[in-house]
Motif scaffolding. Structure first.
Motif, PDB file in Angstrom:
ATOM      1  N   GLN A  65       0.827  -1.208   0.000  1.00 13.15           N
ATOM      2  CA  GLN A  65       0.000   0.000   0.000  1.00 13.15           C
ATOM      3  C   GLN A  65       0.862   1.260   0.000  1.00 13.15           C
ATOM      4  OE1 GLN A  65      -2.476  -0.162   3.496  1.00 13.15           O
ATOM      5  NE2 GLN A  65      -3.039  -2.292   3.143  1.00 13.15           N
ATOM      6  N   LEU A  66       2.027   1.150   0.633  1.00 14.13           N
ATOM      7  CA  LEU A  66       2.909   2.302   0.769  1.00 14.13           C
ATOM      8  C   LEU A  66       3.363   2.826  -0.588  1.00 14.13           C
ATOM      9  CD1 LEU A  66       4.422   4.179   2.689  1.00 14.13           C
ATOM     10  CD2 LEU A  66       6.245   2.469   2.812  1.00 14.13           C
ATOM     11  N   CYS A  67       3.591   1.918  -1.540  1.00 14.76           N
ATOM     12  CA  CYS A  67       4.050   2.342  -2.866  1.00 14.76           C
ATOM     13  C   CYS A  67       3.028   3.264  -3.524  1.00 14.76           C
ATOM     14  CB  CYS A  67       4.293   1.115  -3.748  1.00 14.76           C
ATOM     15  SG  CYS A  67       5.536  -0.011  -3.102  1.00 14.76           S
ATOM     16  N   VAL A  68       1.750   2.907  -3.412  1.00 15.85           N
ATOM     17  CA  VAL A  68       0.694   3.729  -4.004  1.00 15.85           C
ATOM     18  C   VAL A  68       0.616   5.078  -3.301  1.00 15.85           C
ATOM     19  CG1 VAL A  68      -1.762   3.850  -4.528  1.00 15.85           C
ATOM     20  CG2 VAL A  68      -0.570   1.656  -4.673  1.00 15.85           C
ATOM     21  N   MET A  69       0.767   5.089  -1.971  1.00 16.11           N
ATOM     22  CA  MET A  69       0.734   6.354  -1.225  1.00 16.11           C
ATOM     23  C   MET A  69       1.881   7.265  -1.633  1.00 16.11           C
ATOM     24  SD  MET A  69      -0.240   5.067   2.604  1.00 16.11           S
ATOM     25  CE  MET A  69      -1.734   4.127   2.922  1.00 16.11           C
ATOM     26  N   LEU A  70       3.068   6.683  -1.822  1.00 12.35           N
ATOM     27  CA  LEU A  70       4.220   7.469  -2.233  1.00 12.35           C
ATOM     28  C   LEU A  70       3.979   8.109  -3.589  1.00 12.35           C
ATOM     29  CD1 LEU A  70       7.033   5.004  -1.120  1.00 12.35           C
ATOM     30  CD2 LEU A  70       6.622   7.270  -0.152  1.00 12.35           C
ATOM     31  N   LYS A  71       3.390   7.344  -4.498  1.00 13.33           N
ATOM     32  CA  LYS A  71       3.086   7.856  -5.823  1.00 13.33           C
ATOM     33  C   LYS A  71       2.085   9.006  -5.744  1.00 13.33           C
ATOM     34  CE  LYS A  71       2.272   7.819 -10.361  1.00 13.33           C
ATOM     35  NZ  LYS A  71       3.238   8.282 -11.386  1.00 13.33           N
TER      36      LYS A  71
END
Length: 897
Positions: free
Chosen positions: A447-453
């Motif tokens: 989920q963190l990858c999407v938040m970073l994006k």
């Protein structure tokens, strides 16, 4: 957001020149003339603000005369009629506000003329900056804190922390006072209630208090039947004070029957409006909100009260005020949240009953409010603040199901977001977690990858991508296999999944749980910092195993720069001392990782009453009797409280009175009904009355676990058997059983709801229901790329193993399905999950599989050996390899290709 206004005291002679002093009656006349420039709601808020100031001034006027241990409040010189009178008050209005364009918050103070007292209302400068210029024009809640300062020496000040308040029966008892003193106290009390009601009526109605509202008439309207010998006959020409004494004295010798419009007389109350003529006029002709009409009715009822223990047994005056302090607190509540408590804002919802659409009044729960957890909220907030300084920390929350553990964690979300942090989470599921526990941690980090994006601009993302390349080098493909969403950070982070998995399955390099955890840790080091801490929330740890918790220990014990706040919740009544949770706590302590632990219990009586008051939009004092029943039934469990209230409403024991615009109930009927004190029974009772479409949807989702992807519902709706699930989903959301989460999936609002939904399927039919559900999904999606849904399909079909074993034509297709599910799990390094699906495939092959299905058997065993080794199941891996060595037909087949 609520405006916070401070009421500071000052002498009238020292008023700021920016304030204009207007006699209250003059101000009321001007307010009526300006009603074209003020909305009705704005005018009501202004008048309520003045009413609150008036009550505070009246309370201040009381002095205390002490004789021994006895206290009796009274006015100076007993001039109650002169003090509590509309003409005794002056309003202070800001001269900065145009007379033709007043604002809802331009009231700067209220003054009492005799004795000389004043209150000013000021908005602190440090709060003004919190509002946008256009925000102050809307109706906001007003939080009023009062400091008193009198301008004469004739008013006696109460000692600090004094409990002596006007109209407070707790300070004295009948045994402590002589009958004369007791009667005098009661006379003063009743007279004051009456006079306050009169002032408030004139303030809000801007007309004289009608003669028909004399206490004799009020007494008659507030009772259903009174014997003629018990009623004092009062002439309409008698002075008001004489009427008061006559009606009060008659009340000393009788017990009032229940009124026709209170919760005590439930069957009548749900049909009848307010009974006192002046209050009926306020509501129906003048448009005064029901909350204020109710306040004045309760004041007039209090004027009839004897003020002794007999009233406590008398249901006719249950809602009557016990003190003027209660009136002030109610006015304060109206200003604090006018939308909920002041105005008639009936939340309606369309419902369907017997194919007919009806309008339903809803209980107004505060779904995002955390009740009774101030101490715990402070602890978890302080812990996160320490993490934001640069060091990881753990916080464990125990408690029974429904006690509010997740709500406590969610209360921290806003603070994490404000400081630039990220909240990632996963909820373990009893139906799948033991075989997919590590995948839950991977899913959370994914989920963190999407938040970073989403939260970073392209230049910053480019810098982050470079940091990842520099850190991982050639290993970036391994990271991409574990975190498939890392590709959103840069197109180059795409793993050649199929080739990599095939190589691993046939004996290439493997990644076990430890290497997966270390790879994730390297990634977290790059993206976390004191400026951007990561909060990892894992819910229902009682269903996690040591593999997942070991990875958490790896994260938190890191000393190379990661910044993580780990929060884990668990049901402390469902774990023993040997559970891996407590091993994790010990390991963290050994690793010198700061760790906190709290345990939640049920709400106390006060906070539960506040919760019910909010839901019913009623003054808390009115809800006390209902709260007494609810807390005994629910032990203060917040979730159980909500379900219990919902059950009362569904059974017709809690009904909305459209005339009085309030909820009514009957405590005796509720107690006699014998409603279960088991939340599962309540939920089951409610679900059994739902339509077939909703029940089918709930059963289907319960089979999938706590969360279901919308695409799965879409696949099922294409079949004839499950065509109604889409409609059922919409109704289940409206009914409060299911909600959409932040990731766009649908989930049960609580574990107990999922458990009750699953119990809708008879125990003897559960395996067949799962099996048919899986077959329907498989037939629809067989030619489609369904992604991770293939794992769901395979697990559902495997429930029908007995039927599959009896049908040779089904065996091999289901074997291949489980192999494909295992391969899919291995793509993202979920080796333990993969191993469980591959073992399921092996169990479906016939005994002579090495002879009849040699190629499938050989390939399946190599995949199993790889998955077992990567899952640290080394003994299983050795046994599988030994089987390959024994059954393989040639040396080439014994070696991975």
């Amino acid at each position: 957001m609520s405006k916070k206004l401070i009421m500071a005291a000052a002498a009238a002679a020292d008023k700021d020149n920016d304030s204009l002093q207007l006699p209250l009656r003059n101000w009321m006349d001007m307010e009526t003339k300006k009603k074209t420039t003020l909305s009705h709601k704005e005018s009501i808020v202004r008048k309520t603000t003045i009413a609150y100031g008036i009550l505070e001034l009246i309370l201040r006027c009381f002095k205390t005369t002490t004789t021994g241990n006895n206290s009796m409040p009274s006015f100076k010189n007993n001039e109650d009629d002169d003090v509590i009178h509309t003409d005794n008050f002056t309003v202070l209005v800001s001269t900065n506000s145009s007379q033709h364009q007043p604002s809802w918050d331009d009231i700067t103070g209220v003054t009492m003329n005799s004795p000389k007292l004043s209150l000013t209302i000021e908005e602190p400068a440090y709060l003004t900056c919190l509002f946008e210029p256009d925000e102050t024009h809307g109706l906001l809640g007003r939080y009023l804190e009062v400091e008193h300062h009198d301008t004469t020496s004739s008013v006696v000040h109460e000692e600090e922390n004094s409990s002596v308040l006007p109209m407070n029966a707790e300070a004295t008892t009948a045994d402590d006072l002589t009958n004369d003193n007791n009667n005098e106290r009661m006379r003063v009390n009743n007279r004051c209630y009456y006079l306050v009601a009169k002032v408030l009526y004139e303030l809000f109605a801007n007309e004289a208090f009608p003669e028909e509202s004399s206490l004799a008439v009020v007494n008659e309207a507030a009772t259903t039947t009174i014997a003629s010998t018990d009623v004092a006959t009062v002439s309409s020409e008698e002075p008001a004070q004489k009427k008061l004494k006559s009606s009060s004295s008659s009340n000393h010798h009788r017990k009032l029957p229940p009124p026709a419009a209170t919760k005590g007389d439930f069957n009548e109350a749900k049909q009848l409006p307010f009974q006192i003529p002046s209050i009926v006029r306020m509501q129906q002709q003048l448009g005064i909100p029901a909350s204020l009409c109710r306040m004045m009715q309760n004041l007039l009822e209090a004027a009839l009260s004897r003020g002794d223990d007999e009233d406590d047994e008398n249901t006719s005056l249950n809602d009557a005020y016990k003190s003027l302090r209660d009136v002030a607190e109610d006015l304060h509540l109206l200003l604090l949240d006018p939308d909920r408590f002041l105005f008639d804002n009936e939340v309606q919802q369309q419902g369907t009953t017997n194919d007919e659409t009806t309008t339903i009044i809803q209980l107004r729960y505060r779904k995002d409010k955390l009740y009774g957890r101030d101490k715990e909220e402070t602890l978890i907030t302080d812990a996160f603040c320490r993490v934001s300084r640069g060091k990881s920390e753990a916080f464990f929350i125990g408690g029974f199901s429904g006690c509010g553990k997740s709500m406590l964690v969610n209360s921290l979300r806003a603070r994490v977001n404000v400081v630039g942090g990220y909240v990632i989470q996963h909820k373990f599921d009893v139906t799948v977690s033991q075989e997919r526990s590590l995948s839950g941690v991977i899913s959370a980090v994914n989920q963190l990858c999407v938040m970073l994006k989403r939260r970073n601009a392209p230049p910053r993302l480019a810098k982050l991508a470079k940091k990842i390349r520099d850190e991982f080098g050639a290993d970036v493909a391994l990271l991409a296999r574990i975190l498939q969403n890392v590709s959103v950070l840069s197109p180059e982070f795409i793993s050649p999944v199929a080739a990599a998995v095939e190589e691993e399955a046939t004996g290439g390099d493997t990644m076990n749980a430890r290497s997966v955890g270390f790879t994730l840790l390297r990634f977290l080091r790059l993206v976390s910092s004191p400026k951007h801490p990561i909060m990892l929330f894992l819910d229902d740890l009682q269903w996690a195993d040591d593999t997942a918790l070991d990875v958490i220990h790896t994260f938190l014990s890191d000393t190379m720069g990661s910044c993580m706040f780990f929060v884990g919740t668990y049901r402390d009544n469902e774990v023993d001392a040997n559970h891996p949770i407590f091993d994790l706590m010990k390991k963290l302590e050994i690793s010198h990782v700061p760790t906190s632990k709290v345990s939640l219990v049920g709400l106390d009586r006060e906070n539960l009453n506040t919760m019910i008051s909010d839901a019913l939009c009623l003054y808390p004092r009115i809800c006390n009797s209902l709260s007494d029943i609810v807390i005994k039934k629910t032990n203060g469990s917040p979730f159980f409280v909500l379900e219990f209230m919902k059950s009362l409403k569904d059974r017709g024991l809690l009904q909305y009175n459209y005339h009085q615009k309030r909820w009514v109930w009957d405590e005796d009927t509720i107690r006699a009904e014998g409603i279960t004190d088991n939340v599962m029974h309540l939920l089951s009772y409610e679900m059994n009355g739902l339509s077939d479409e909703i029940q089918l949807l709930l059963k289907v989702m319960a089979c999938f676990g706590t969360c279901t992807n919308e695409s799965v519902i879409g696949y099922l709706s294409e079949s004839v058997e499950y065509s109604g699930v889409r409609d059922g989903l919409e109704r289940a959301v409206i009914g409060g059983f299911v909600e959409k989460n932040r990731e766009g999936d649908f989930k049960f609002v609580h574990d107990k709801v999922r458990e009750a939904a699953y119990n809708l399927i008879p125990e003897s039919d559960k395996k067949e229901f799962h099996y048919n559900l899986g077959k329907a999904l498989h037939s629809i999606s067989e030619e489609k790329d369904v992604g991770d849904t293939i794992l769901l399909i395979a697990s559902q079909i495997y429930h029908g193993k007995e039927s599959i074993m009896k049908n040779d034509e089904l065996r091999i297709p289901i074997v291949k399905l489980n192999m494909a599910a295992g391969m899919k799990a291995m793509e993202s390094c979920r080796h333990k999950t993969a191993f469980s699906y591959l073992k399921a495939a092996w169990s479906l092959l016939p005994d002579d599989c090495w002879g009849s299905y040699y190629d499938i058997s050989l390939r399946l065993n190599f995949m199993m050996a790889s998955a077992a080794n990567s899952s640290c199941e080394y003994d299983d891996a050795v046994l599988i390899l030994q089987r390959i060595m024994k059954e393989a037909r040639c040396t080439k087949d014994k070696l991975p290709s």
